[in-house]
Write a protein that holds these residues in place. Sequence first.
Motif, PDB file in Angstrom:
ATOM      1  N   GLU A  60       0.829  -1.204   0.000  1.00  0.00           N
ATOM      2  CA  GLU A  60       0.000   0.000   0.000  1.00  0.00           C
ATOM      3  C   GLU A  60       0.864   1.254   0.000  1.00  0.00           C
ATOM      4  OE1 GLU A  60      -0.283  -2.429   2.361  1.00  0.00           O
ATOM      5  OE2 GLU A  60      -2.112  -3.417   1.672  1.00  0.00           O
ATOM      6  N   SER A  63       2.458   1.663  -3.415  1.00  0.00           N
ATOM      7  CA  SER A  63       1.470   2.184  -4.360  1.00  0.00           C
ATOM      8  C   SER A  63       1.279   3.684  -4.189  1.00  0.00           C
ATOM      9  CB  SER A  63       0.140   1.453  -4.172  1.00  0.00           C
ATOM     10  OG  SER A  63      -0.850   1.983  -5.008  1.00  0.00           O
ATOM     11  N   SER A  67       2.318   6.559  -6.942  1.00  0.00           N
ATOM     12  CA  SER A  67       1.313   7.537  -7.372  1.00  0.00           C
ATOM     13  C   SER A  67       1.808   8.964  -7.153  1.00  0.00           C
ATOM     14  CB  SER A  67       0.016   7.303  -6.597  1.00  0.00           C
ATOM     15  OG  SER A  67      -0.942   8.264  -6.937  1.00  0.00           O
TER      16      SER A  67
END
Length: 98
Positions: A60, A63, A67
């Motif tokens: 997580e 990610s 991003s």
Amino acid sequence: MWGRVRKACARFFGAFRSEPDTGGDRRTHNLFEAAAVYVSACAEDDQDQIDEATGWVSPEALSFGVSELACRAVIALAQERDESPQTVARSLLGLPAA
């Protein structure tokens, strides 16, 4: 009360780090460092570096870092090209102009 706030913050930020492996590397890596290594390794097709970076932080957190890196890269390119971020992002993905 401040002790509870401090512990909660430590748990929150601790979620973005992984424990160092027992291979002698005692340094912990932050999510942005992991994202930078991961993205550059993907660009260079370096599976060893990809595997290493994915072990530094939770999926997580990685990610989120990727991003954030993408957002910053698009903004920097848009400023450099004097174009909108949307135009640059669509161009990078090979999409027609909106």
